[in-house]
Scaffold this motif. Structure first.
Motif, mmCIF file in Angstrom:
data_model
loop_
_atom_site.group_PDB
_atom_site.id
_atom_site.type_symbol
_atom_site.label_atom_id
_atom_site.label_comp_id
_atom_site.label_asym_id
_atom_site.label_seq_id
_atom_site.Cartn_x
_atom_site.Cartn_y
_atom_site.Cartn_z
ATOM 1 N N VAL A 1 -7.778 1.133 5.917
ATOM 2 C CA VAL A 1 -8.133 0.972 7.332
ATOM 3 C C VAL A 1 -9.455 1.629 7.672
ATOM 4 C CG1 VAL A 1 -6.522 0.636 9.188
ATOM 5 C CG2 VAL A 1 -6.056 2.314 7.663
ATOM 6 N N ASP A 2 -9.880 2.576 6.859
ATOM 7 C CA ASP A 2 -11.155 3.243 7.101
ATOM 8 C C ASP A 2 -12.355 2.452 6.580
ATOM 9 O OD1 ASP A 2 -10.160 5.366 8.479
ATOM 10 O OD2 ASP A 2 -10.111 6.747 6.779
ATOM 11 N N LEU A 3 -12.106 1.359 5.863
ATOM 12 C CA LEU A 3 -13.201 0.600 5.264
ATOM 13 C C LEU A 3 -14.182 0.080 6.314
ATOM 14 C CD1 LEU A 3 -11.402 -1.565 2.548
ATOM 15 C CD2 LEU A 3 -12.959 0.345 2.164
ATOM 16 N N LEU B 1 6.764 2.063 1.475
ATOM 17 C CA LEU B 1 7.848 2.991 1.786
ATOM 18 C C LEU B 1 8.501 2.592 3.105
ATOM 19 C CD1 LEU B 1 6.453 6.431 3.013
ATOM 20 C CD2 LEU B 1 5.161 4.328 3.077
ATOM 21 N N SER B 2 9.692 3.097 3.332
ATOM 22 C CA SER B 2 10.451 2.729 4.523
ATOM 23 C C SER B 2 9.901 3.440 5.753
ATOM 24 C CB SER B 2 11.925 3.097 4.340
ATOM 25 O OG SER B 2 12.071 4.514 4.329
ATOM 26 N N TYR B 3 10.291 2.943 6.922
ATOM 27 C CA TYR B 3 9.857 3.597 8.160
ATOM 28 C C TYR B 3 10.470 4.985 8.295
ATOM 29 C CZ TYR B 3 7.138 -0.154 10.253
ATOM 30 O OH TYR B 3 6.157 -1.063 10.518
ATOM 31 N N GLU B 4 11.655 5.167 7.748
ATOM 32 C CA GLU B 4 12.267 6.493 7.797
ATOM 33 C C GLU B 4 11.426 7.498 7.004
ATOM 34 O OE1 GLU B 4 13.853 3.695 7.298
ATOM 35 O OE2 GLU B 4 15.128 3.607 9.089
ATOM 36 N N GLU B 5 10.965 7.074 5.811
ATOM 37 C CA GLU B 5 10.096 7.949 5.012
ATOM 38 C C GLU B 5 8.759 8.181 5.715
ATOM 39 O OE1 GLU B 5 11.115 6.912 0.415
ATOM 40 O OE2 GLU B 5 10.441 5.219 1.651
ATOM 41 N N LEU B 6 8.231 7.127 6.334
ATOM 42 C CA LEU B 6 6.991 7.263 7.083
ATOM 43 C C LEU B 6 7.158 8.256 8.225
ATOM 44 C CD1 LEU B 6 4.101 6.342 7.798
ATOM 45 C CD2 LEU B 6 5.119 4.466 9.107
ATOM 46 N N GLY B 7 8.299 8.157 8.931
ATOM 47 C CA GLY B 7 8.576 9.075 10.029
ATOM 48 C C GLY B 7 8.626 10.517 9.574
ATOM 49 N N THR C 1 -0.674 -1.595 11.657
ATOM 50 C CA THR C 1 -1.118 -0.704 10.576
ATOM 51 C C THR C 1 -0.169 0.468 10.315
ATOM 52 O OG1 THR C 1 -2.507 0.522 12.149
ATOM 53 C CG2 THR C 1 -3.553 -1.270 10.923
ATOM 54 N N HIS C 2 1.094 0.327 10.731
ATOM 55 C CA HIS C 2 2.129 1.293 10.344
ATOM 56 C C HIS C 2 1.770 2.731 10.724
ATOM 57 C CE1 HIS C 2 3.747 -2.067 8.031
ATOM 58 N NE2 HIS C 2 2.556 -2.184 7.459
ATOM 59 N N CYS C 3 1.450 2.944 11.991
ATOM 60 C CA CYS C 3 1.225 4.280 12.557
ATOM 61 C C CYS C 3 -0.003 4.999 12.005
ATOM 62 C CB CYS C 3 2.456 5.175 12.341
ATOM 63 S SG CYS C 3 3.967 4.552 13.072
ATOM 64 N N MET C 4 -0.939 4.278 11.421
ATOM 65 C CA MET C 4 -2.141 4.930 10.892
ATOM 66 C C MET C 4 -3.006 5.528 12.004
ATOM 67 S SD MET C 4 -2.279 4.941 7.573
ATOM 68 C CE MET C 4 -0.534 5.342 7.685
ATOM 69 N N GLN C 5 -2.762 5.131 13.241
ATOM 70 C CA GLN C 5 -3.494 5.682 14.382
ATOM 71 C C GLN C 5 -2.978 7.060 14.781
ATOM 72 O OE1 GLN C 5 -3.558 2.961 17.724
ATOM 73 N NE2 GLN C 5 -3.806 4.600 19.214
ATOM 74 N N PHE D 1 0.809 -1.205 0.000
ATOM 75 C CA PHE D 1 0.000 0.000 0.000
ATOM 76 C C PHE D 1 0.847 1.262 0.000
ATOM 77 C CE2 PHE D 1 -2.704 -3.235 1.839
ATOM 78 C CZ PHE D 1 -3.968 -2.935 1.356
ATOM 79 N N SER D 2 0.335 2.269 -0.690
ATOM 80 C CA SER D 2 0.841 3.619 -0.469
ATOM 81 C C SER D 2 0.195 4.132 0.816
ATOM 82 C CB SER D 2 0.479 4.525 -1.646
ATOM 83 O OG SER D 2 -0.929 4.760 -1.662
ATOM 84 N N ILE D 3 0.686 5.257 1.334
ATOM 85 C CA ILE D 3 0.108 5.831 2.553
ATOM 86 C C ILE D 3 -1.377 6.148 2.359
ATOM 87 C CG2 ILE D 3 0.063 7.947 3.925
ATOM 88 C CD1 ILE D 3 2.073 6.196 4.990
ATOM 89 N N ILE D 4 -1.707 6.734 1.216
ATOM 90 C CA ILE D 4 -3.105 7.111 0.948
ATOM 91 C C ILE D 4 -3.972 5.856 0.844
ATOM 92 C CG2 ILE D 4 -4.675 8.275 -0.644
ATOM 93 C CD1 ILE D 4 -2.802 10.123 0.896
#
Length: 453
Positions: free
Chosen positions: A145-147, A219-225, A180-184, A136-139
């Motif tokens: 997760v909103d489904l 994407l990497s966690y660094e990019e996510l951060g 969920t990779h910090c989506m919260q 998944f992309s971030i979007i």
């Protein structure tokens, strides 16, 4: 080793009703072979298409595979392949996922020529047994997760408990163990930004898990951060981001080690810093006793060690959200029944709002198929989907010297408001201090909050 022979599938006129099968023992089944053929009309297939009948067929097939009865396993797999198309109703799609998992398990036991023929008997069925999970992309992930409330329920309940626990603190150190990779986190940032006393500094520590468990990010966690820090800045919230490569296979031991010394300094130098441990559907990947009894002495349960280590950190609050099911049995048939009687829920829910051709539905069900294959097709350290019910996690937390805290009426109201945005089948119930998400009255996900005793 199980050797699968080139036994031809039964012909349509060789009919043995499924009701008769259930009343037979194994020897009787062998005496009445060839079995099973079945009628081709939709009306005649009705009884075989019943969820209970499909579950029984899957259990019989699992037992045949475990007892090395290759002929019976092949025959049942052939039937299942014909009555459970991947584009059928929710029960058929669920059964198809279990069929794939059983084929994958059986293929490890011997020649899979016959199994490949069975799998490809229906051109639209299981032409490719490999599960191709989407990155998944971030979007896309945020939309994914909103489904349903599957994840949003935990986000909403956890954030409400966290905000109450850290009230008045100028620094919040949040350790996010999330599937969920910090989506919260963005929702939490929004809530903190509007705090009357002003926003605190947020120190976000993430366990960069090494396992490829869906949903996966592109994407990497660094990019996510970087994205999270920029989002926080846009809300006038200062944030620091740190990722610690860590694995659930050893109870996130490297994460715990990294947390210990800094937290000791924090306690002595900054009395207003809160330590928040947010566990969202991640702890069930830590090995539990049914695995440890084979790999290590029973006293070395990684789950027990992890929770004891959390207690030693003296956190302000620990929030534990997970799926309310039990996938820990070492008996395959027992585990299959438990998974079948839980995982019908996500298949049933998507029928209420996603069309069959939807890409989101394809991604959603592919992730469930991955879970099914891991639960059914793997053993030992490779079987990482080891869900435990809420009652067992509650006991684990108490044994680690935590006590549960109740969710406030305001938190309950927020969860109810969130559920109003989704299908009518979703519900909420309170069990002592805890909140439980339900679908048509069945427990789905639980949310619990804990403080050190």
């Amino acid at each position: 080793m199980m050797q699968f022979t080139e036994t031809p599938p039964p012909t349509f006129h060789q009919i043995s009703p499924f009701t008769s099968l259930l009343s037979m023992n194994k020897n009787q089944i062998h005496r009445t072979r060839p079995w099973p053929g079945f009628p081709t009309s939709k009306s005649a297939l009705g009884s075989l298409g019943d969820a209970n009948c499909m579950e029984q067929l899957l259990v019989h097939c699992a037992n045949a595979i475990e007892s090395n009865d290759a002929t019976l396993a092949q025959q049942i797999l052939w039937v299942l392949n014909n009555i459970a198309p991947p584009d059928g109703d929710s029960n058929q799609r669920l059964t198809c996922g279990f069929l794939r998992a059983l084929i994958a398990r059986a293929a490890k036991s011997g020649s899979c020529k016959m199994l490949t023929a069975v799998a490809n008997a229906n051109a639209n069925a299981n032409a490719n047994l490999a599960i191709d999970t989407h990155k998944f992309s971030i979007i896309e992930l945020a939309s994914f997760v909103d489904l349903t409330p599957w994840h949003r329920f935990g986000f909403t309940a956890a954030n409400a408990a966290i905000l109450e626990a850290v009230e008045g603190c100028s620094v919040i150190h949040m350790v996010d163990l999330s599937l969920t990779h910090c989506m919260q986190i963005p929702t939490l940032i929004d809530a903190i930004a509007s705090r009357l006393e002003g926003p605190p500094l947020i120190k976000l520590t993430v366990a960069g898990a090494t396992e490829d468990v869906p949903p996966m990010l592109d994407l990497s966690y660094e990019e996510l951060g970087t994205k999270l820090v920029n989002f926080a800045r846009s809300r006038n919230v200062s944030m620091e981001f740190r990722v610690i490569p860590s694995s659930s296979s050893d109870g996130f031991s490297s994460l715990i080690e990294q947390l210990r010394i800094p937290q000791h300094l924090v306690k002595s130098n900054n009395a207003t810093e809160a330590l928040v441990i947010n566990c969202h559907m991640m702890l069930h990947y830590i090995p539990e006793e049914t695995l440890c009894s084979f790999e290590n002495p029973p006293t070395s349960s990684y789950r027990t060690m992890f929770l004891n280590s959390l207690r030693d950190l003296d956190p302000t609050i620990v929030v534990l959200v997970d799926e309310d099911a039990d996938f820990t049995s070492n008996d395959l048939a027992c585990r299959l029944r438990s998974a079948f009687n839980y995982l019908w829920i996500p298949y049933d829910t998507v029928d209420t709002f996603l069309p069959r051709e939807s890409k989101q539905r394809q991604w959603y069900e592919t992730d469930i198929c991955w879970k099914v294959e891991n639960v059914i097709g793997h053993e030992g350290v490779q079987r990482v989907e080891r869900l435990e019910p809420k009652s067992r996690w509650v006991q684990r937390m108490r044994n680690a010297c935590f006590r549960g805290i109740s969710y406030s009426e305001e938190a309950v109201s927020e969860v109810k408001s969130m559920l109003d945005e989704h299908a009518a089948g979703w519900g909420l119930k309170r069990e002592e201090d805890d909140l439980v998400l339900t679908w048509k009255g069945h427990n789905v996900v639980f949310a619990t909050a804990w403080v050190p005793t």
